[in-house]
Motif scaffolding. Sequence first.
Motif, PDB file in Angstrom:
ATOM      1  N   HIS A  68       0.843  -1.204   0.000  1.00  0.00           N
ATOM      2  CA  HIS A  68       0.000   0.000   0.000  1.00  0.00           C
ATOM      3  C   HIS A  68       0.871   1.243   0.000  1.00  0.00           C
ATOM      4  CE1 HIS A  68       0.677   0.983   4.304  1.00  0.00           C
ATOM      5  NE2 HIS A  68       0.854  -0.306   4.398  1.00  0.00           N
ATOM      6  N   CYS A  69       0.283   2.333  -0.480  1.00  0.00           N
ATOM      7  CA  CYS A  69       0.986   3.616  -0.485  1.00  0.00           C
ATOM      8  C   CYS A  69       0.731   4.315   0.848  1.00  0.00           C
ATOM      9  CB  CYS A  69       0.472   4.496  -1.616  1.00  0.00           C
ATOM     10  SG  CYS A  69       0.751   3.783  -3.246  1.00  0.00           S
ATOM     11  N   PRO A  70       1.704   5.076   1.334  1.00  0.00           N
ATOM     12  CA  PRO A  70       1.477   5.803   2.578  1.00  0.00           C
ATOM     13  C   PRO A  70       0.350   6.819   2.405  1.00  0.00           C
ATOM     14  CG  PRO A  70       3.766   5.960   1.881  1.00  0.00           C
ATOM     15  CD  PRO A  70       3.012   5.326   0.766  1.00  0.00           C
ATOM     16  N   GLY A 125      -1.687   9.949   1.994  1.00  0.00           N
ATOM     17  CA  GLY A 125      -1.340  11.318   1.597  1.00  0.00           C
ATOM     18  C   GLY A 125      -0.240  11.418   0.562  1.00  0.00           C
ATOM     19  N   CYS A 126       0.387  10.301   0.208  1.00  0.00           N
ATOM     20  CA  CYS A 126       1.492  10.368  -0.760  1.00  0.00           C
ATOM     21  C   CYS A 126       0.948  10.538  -2.183  1.00  0.00           C
ATOM     22  CB  CYS A 126       2.339   9.105  -0.684  1.00  0.00           C
ATOM     23  SG  CYS A 126       3.769   9.163  -1.791  1.00  0.00           S
ATOM     24  N   GLY A 127       1.558  11.429  -2.941  1.00  0.00           N
ATOM     25  CA  GLY A 127       1.220  11.592  -4.353  1.00  0.00           C
ATOM     26  C   GLY A 127       2.475  11.958  -5.120  1.00  0.00           C
ATOM     27  N   THR A 128       3.607  11.527  -4.567  1.00  0.00           N
ATOM     28  CA  THR A 128       4.891  11.942  -5.121  1.00  0.00           C
ATOM     29  C   THR A 128       5.064  11.528  -6.578  1.00  0.00           C
ATOM     30  OG1 THR A 128       5.764  11.644  -2.908  1.00  0.00           O
ATOM     31  CG2 THR A 128       7.374  11.955  -4.654  1.00  0.00           C
ATOM     32  N   CYS A 129       4.513  10.377  -6.951  1.00  0.00           N
ATOM     33  CA  CYS A 129       4.681   9.939  -8.349  1.00  0.00           C
ATOM     34  C   CYS A 129       4.092  10.973  -9.310  1.00  0.00           C
ATOM     35  CB  CYS A 129       4.067   8.564  -8.563  1.00  0.00           C
ATOM     36  SG  CYS A 129       2.491   8.287  -7.779  1.00  0.00           S
ATOM     37  N   CYS A 130       2.937  11.538  -8.962  1.00  0.00           N
ATOM     38  CA  CYS A 130       2.291  12.525  -9.852  1.00  0.00           C
ATOM     39  C   CYS A 130       3.045  13.860  -9.851  1.00  0.00           C
ATOM     40  CB  CYS A 130       0.847  12.752  -9.422  1.00  0.00           C
ATOM     41  SG  CYS A 130      -0.104  11.252  -9.196  1.00  0.00           S
ATOM     42  N   LYS A 167       8.877  -2.370  -4.755  1.00  0.00           N
ATOM     43  CA  LYS A 167       8.240  -1.228  -4.095  1.00  0.00           C
ATOM     44  C   LYS A 167       8.696   0.076  -4.744  1.00  0.00           C
ATOM     45  CE  LYS A 167       8.266   0.506   0.702  1.00  0.00           C
ATOM     46  NZ  LYS A 167       8.796   0.162   2.045  1.00  0.00           N
ATOM     47  N   CYS A 168       7.760   0.989  -4.907  1.00  0.00           N
ATOM     48  CA  CYS A 168       8.073   2.316  -5.440  1.00  0.00           C
ATOM     49  C   CYS A 168       9.140   2.993  -4.576  1.00  0.00           C
ATOM     50  CB  CYS A 168       6.773   3.127  -5.458  1.00  0.00           C
ATOM     51  SG  CYS A 168       6.977   4.892  -5.379  1.00  0.00           S
ATOM     52  N   LYS A 169      10.068   3.679  -5.211  1.00  0.00           N
ATOM     53  CA  LYS A 169      11.186   4.252  -4.447  1.00  0.00           C
ATOM     54  C   LYS A 169      10.740   5.367  -3.501  1.00  0.00           C
ATOM     55  CE  LYS A 169      12.699   7.614  -7.891  1.00  0.00           C
ATOM     56  NZ  LYS A 169      13.793   8.071  -8.757  1.00  0.00           N
ATOM     57  N   TYR A 170       9.553   5.913  -3.737  1.00  0.00           N
ATOM     58  CA  TYR A 170       9.043   6.963  -2.848  1.00  0.00           C
ATOM     59  C   TYR A 170       8.201   6.392  -1.710  1.00  0.00           C
ATOM     60  CZ  TYR A 170      10.181   9.837  -6.927  1.00  0.00           C
ATOM     61  OH  TYR A 170      10.817  10.439  -7.980  1.00  0.00           O
ATOM     62  N   ASN A 171       7.965   5.082  -1.730  1.00  0.00           N
ATOM     63  CA  ASN A 171       7.073   4.481  -0.739  1.00  0.00           C
ATOM     64  C   ASN A 171       7.826   4.281   0.578  1.00  0.00           C
ATOM     65  OD1 ASN A 171       5.241   3.002   0.740  1.00  0.00           O
ATOM     66  ND2 ASN A 171       4.562   1.774  -1.000  1.00  0.00           N
TER      67      ASN A 171
HETATM   68  S1  SF4 Z   1       4.949   7.894  -5.068  1.00  0.00           S
HETATM   69 FE1  SF4 Z   1       4.915   5.675  -4.757  1.00  0.00          FE
HETATM   70  S2  SF4 Z   1       4.167   5.456  -2.644  1.00  0.00           S
HETATM   71 FE2  SF4 Z   1       3.626   7.517  -3.305  1.00  0.00          FE
HETATM   72  S3  SF4 Z   1       1.527   7.354  -4.146  1.00  0.00           S
HETATM   73 FE3  SF4 Z   1       2.965   7.111  -5.861  1.00  0.00          FE
HETATM   74  S4  SF4 Z   1       3.247   4.883  -6.035  1.00  0.00           S
HETATM   75 FE4  SF4 Z   1       2.391   5.275  -3.992  1.00  0.00          FE
END
Ligand code: SF4
Length: 222
Positions: free
Chosen positions: A49-51, A53-58, A140-144
């Motif tokens: 799962h994503c943390p 509030g995270c939207g770093t990918c966008c 896992k996404c590197k921002y996760n």
């Molecule tokens: S940056 Fe990674 S952890 Fe954050 S919302 Fe996007 S996919 Fe999920």
Amino acid sequence: MLCANIMTLQDICQKVAGTHIASVWESLLGLYDQLDRNCQNFQNAFNVHCPSGCGTCCEHFIPELTEAEASLIAAYILFVKKTPELIDLLASVDEPGSQCPLYRADSDYHCIVYPARALVCRLFGACPSEDKYRKPVFRKCKYNVAMDTPIFVKAEDITLSNLDIATMNTYGLKLEMITSVSDTEPLPLAVVKAAQRLLFLMVYLDDGSNMPEPDTPAPIAS
Ligand code: SF4
Ligand code: SF4
């Protein structure tokens, strides 16, 4: 009657049922629905799962869209959200930066076209890719930063789960059965062009009359 208050993309499809564009949208929505369910099953099984509030990918990404994906987003903006000013905003994006122009940190899911978002937006961080043997693996996404999400899920564990789990590559192939994936454009340009092709539909969706005949040649293919 749906004409007074069109609320969903499914309503739009029903409204122009029998046309080529409706069948493209229905196919795409069907693919998205299957993908969302399968990814949810995968995420539940492996605690991915994503943390919150995270939207770093966008914030670091502008998707390249196929014509069908762009058309669905344009339809959502024009006929569901009814915010044509968003198309103007996208048209004014001269030099796309690194942040998606449809990202809003303070909106639900951080995406103002969430129900219509593209394939890659649904897959990123939530779906297995393939290893060199074409077996499903998850990284896992590197921002996760979620500590309880595994960094890596190996092919053996995914296969043994007996879940109906497809990979990103498989979904790419399924998308290609709906629309050409070799002819993509950056989201702002693709959605503006798609919106221009859809403007003629506004007359049908506004008053509910003069429906196009079934099998009307596709605006998407024009
Ligand atoms: S940056 Fe990674 S952890 Fe954050 S919302 Fe996007 S996919 Fe999920
Ligand atoms: S369309 Fe939505 S989900 Fe996709 S990159 Fe833009 S803001 Fe993120």
